[in-house]
Design a protein around this motif. Sequence first.
Motif, PDB file in Angstrom:
ATOM      1  N   GLY A  23      38.538  47.382  32.751  1.00 12.71           N
ATOM      2  CA  GLY A  23      37.528  47.354  31.704  1.00 12.71           C
ATOM      3  C   GLY A  23      36.226  46.770  32.194  1.00 12.71           C
ATOM      4  N   VAL A  24      35.325  46.596  31.253  1.00 12.30           N
ATOM      5  CA  VAL A  24      33.990  46.116  31.602  1.00 12.30           C
ATOM      6  C   VAL A  24      33.638  44.894  30.745  1.00 12.30           C
ATOM      7  CG1 VAL A  24      33.154  48.383  32.312  1.00 12.30           C
ATOM      8  CG2 VAL A  24      32.926  47.689  29.914  1.00 12.30           C
ATOM      9  N   TRP A  25      32.574  44.231  31.159  1.00 10.76           N
ATOM     10  CA  TRP A  25      32.058  43.092  30.407  1.00 10.76           C
ATOM     11  C   TRP A  25      30.547  43.069  30.592  1.00 10.76           C
ATOM     12  CZ3 TRP A  25      35.069  40.525  27.124  1.00 10.76           C
ATOM     13  CH2 TRP A  25      34.535  39.388  26.493  1.00 10.76           C
ATOM     14  N   PRO A  26      29.785  42.856  29.497  1.00  9.03           N
ATOM     15  CA  PRO A  26      28.326  42.866  29.666  1.00  9.03           C
ATOM     16  C   PRO A  26      27.854  41.663  30.499  1.00  9.03           C
ATOM     17  CG  PRO A  26      28.933  42.249  27.416  1.00  9.03           C
ATOM     18  CD  PRO A  26      30.204  42.647  28.106  1.00  9.03           C
ATOM     19  N   VAL A  27      26.894  41.914  31.391  1.00  2.97           N
ATOM     20  CA  VAL A  27      26.353  40.822  32.215  1.00  2.97           C
ATOM     21  C   VAL A  27      25.760  39.741  31.311  1.00  2.97           C
ATOM     22  CG1 VAL A  27      24.600  40.230  33.952  1.00  2.97           C
ATOM     23  CG2 VAL A  27      25.893  42.355  34.169  1.00  2.97           C
ATOM     24  N   SER A  28      25.206  40.161  30.169  1.00  5.41           N
ATOM     25  CA  SER A  28      24.589  39.191  29.253  1.00  5.41           C
ATOM     26  C   SER A  28      25.619  38.209  28.695  1.00  5.41           C
ATOM     27  CB  SER A  28      23.896  39.925  28.105  1.00  5.41           C
ATOM     28  OG  SER A  28      24.831  40.743  27.431  1.00  5.41           O
ATOM     29  N   GLY A  29      26.898  38.560  28.781  1.00  2.00           N
ATOM     30  CA  GLY A  29      27.943  37.664  28.315  1.00  2.00           C
ATOM     31  C   GLY A  29      28.470  36.748  29.414  1.00  2.00           C
ATOM     32  N   LEU A  30      27.864  36.818  30.585  1.00  2.00           N
ATOM     33  CA  LEU A  30      28.279  35.967  31.709  1.00  2.00           C
ATOM     34  C   LEU A  30      27.104  35.063  32.067  1.00  2.00           C
ATOM     35  CD1 LEU A  30      29.947  38.779  33.847  1.00  2.00           C
ATOM     36  CD2 LEU A  30      31.091  37.181  32.330  1.00  2.00           C
ATOM     37  N   GLU A  31      27.067  33.908  31.430  1.00  4.43           N
ATOM     38  CA  GLU A  31      25.888  33.058  31.504  1.00  4.43           C
ATOM     39  C   GLU A  31      25.512  32.634  32.925  1.00  4.43           C
ATOM     40  OE1 GLU A  31      25.364  29.224  29.186  1.00  4.43           O
ATOM     41  OE2 GLU A  31      25.846  30.697  27.634  1.00  4.43           O
ATOM     42  N   GLU A  43      26.546  46.007  33.071  1.00  3.63           N
ATOM     43  CA  GLU A  43      27.852  45.408  32.873  1.00  3.63           C
ATOM     44  C   GLU A  43      28.614  45.359  34.194  1.00  3.63           C
ATOM     45  OE1 GLU A  43      29.622  49.545  30.884  1.00  3.63           O
ATOM     46  OE2 GLU A  43      29.230  47.769  29.671  1.00  3.63           O
ATOM     47  N   VAL A  44      29.614  44.520  34.205  1.00  2.00           N
ATOM     48  CA  VAL A  44      30.464  44.433  35.379  1.00  2.00           C
ATOM     49  C   VAL A  44      31.775  45.143  35.045  1.00  2.00           C
ATOM     50  CG1 VAL A  44      29.438  42.225  35.982  1.00  2.00           C
ATOM     51  CG2 VAL A  44      31.565  42.255  34.735  1.00  2.00           C
ATOM     52  N   HIS A  62      39.851  43.897  41.624  1.00  3.18           N
ATOM     53  CA  HIS A  62      38.643  44.465  42.205  1.00  3.18           C
ATOM     54  C   HIS A  62      37.547  44.338  41.147  1.00  3.18           C
ATOM     55  CE1 HIS A  62      36.140  47.202  44.560  1.00  3.18           C
ATOM     56  NE2 HIS A  62      35.787  47.726  43.409  1.00  3.18           N
ATOM     57  N   VAL A  63      36.411  43.779  41.530  1.00  3.92           N
ATOM     58  CA  VAL A  63      35.294  43.693  40.587  1.00  3.92           C
ATOM     59  C   VAL A  63      34.075  44.353  41.209  1.00  3.92           C
ATOM     60  CG1 VAL A  63      36.040  41.593  39.419  1.00  3.92           C
ATOM     61  CG2 VAL A  63      34.617  41.408  41.444  1.00  3.92           C
ATOM     62  N   GLN A  64      33.242  44.947  40.374  1.00  8.85           N
ATOM     63  CA  GLN A  64      31.998  45.529  40.886  1.00  8.85           C
ATOM     64  C   GLN A  64      30.930  45.570  39.813  1.00  8.85           C
ATOM     65  OE1 GLN A  64      32.888  49.500  42.243  1.00  8.85           O
ATOM     66  NE2 GLN A  64      32.905  50.286  40.173  1.00  8.85           N
ATOM     67  N   GLU A 118      35.949  34.741  33.030  1.00  8.11           N
ATOM     68  CA  GLU A 118      35.362  33.745  33.934  1.00  8.11           C
ATOM     69  C   GLU A 118      35.801  33.977  35.369  1.00  8.11           C
ATOM     70  OE1 GLU A 118      35.896  29.554  32.980  1.00  8.11           O
ATOM     71  OE2 GLU A 118      34.875  29.962  31.091  1.00  8.11           O
ATOM     72  N   LEU A 119      37.020  34.422  35.530  1.00  7.04           N
ATOM     73  CA  LEU A 119      37.527  34.710  36.867  1.00  7.04           C
ATOM     74  C   LEU A 119      36.730  35.852  37.502  1.00  7.04           C
ATOM     75  CD1 LEU A 119      41.041  34.601  38.078  1.00  7.04           C
ATOM     76  CD2 LEU A 119      40.065  36.866  38.110  1.00  7.04           C
ATOM     77  N   VAL A 120      36.462  36.867  36.701  1.00 10.37           N
ATOM     78  CA  VAL A 120      35.652  38.003  37.164  1.00 10.37           C
ATOM     79  C   VAL A 120      34.244  37.508  37.526  1.00 10.37           C
ATOM     80  CG1 VAL A 120      34.505  40.114  36.350  1.00 10.37           C
ATOM     81  CG2 VAL A 120      36.944  39.767  35.922  1.00 10.37           C
ATOM     82  N   GLU A 121      33.691  36.659  36.683  1.00  9.29           N
ATOM     83  CA  GLU A 121      32.353  36.109  36.933  1.00  9.29           C
ATOM     84  C   GLU A 121      32.328  35.292  38.229  1.00  9.29           C
ATOM     85  OE1 GLU A 121      30.988  33.308  33.976  1.00  9.29           O
ATOM     86  OE2 GLU A 121      28.897  33.847  34.366  1.00  9.29           O
TER      87      GLU A 121
END
Length: 167
Positions: A23-31, A43-44, A62-64, A118-121
Amino acid sequence: MQKKLPERVDFLKQVERNASFEGVWPVSGLERLAEAICNDRGEVAARLKFGIRAGTPCLDGHVQADLELRCERCLDQVKQHIESDFRFGLITSEDEADLLPKEFEPLLVSESEQSLVELVEDELLLSLPIVARHDDQCSEILQKHKQNDEAQQETHRPFAALKDLMG
Ligand SMILES: [Zn+2]
């Protein structure tokens, strides 16, 4: 559109279930990440797989992301593709870290839910380049500065003016 990652999960339960998440997560949600880069658009994306390998509860991932960083030459934004692969061995106490086969990075987990996001961040933060630069040409702003400099050099040729006078 890809679906959002679950924000928090119980890691050990996911191991029991052999669970995978994509899945994805918006960059704006990763302070913390948003602060380290130019803007928080985009998004990531992450793929995460829990399970047991070599007798060890683990999390492969895997994150990108395509992130806009600050070019250290022209200070304008430069888009960079950041990605990282990781393999964590899940441990429930610091002592267990020594027992992990060395292909696993130790990750301390609790008996309850904890943040997947947080782990992804963290992984992305670790993968950011120390300095970012445009590959070849920097931004138009810098190009314009250069052209201005060259134009000024043209007009500051005293001998050319002298030559005109004498001619
Ligand atoms: Zn640049």
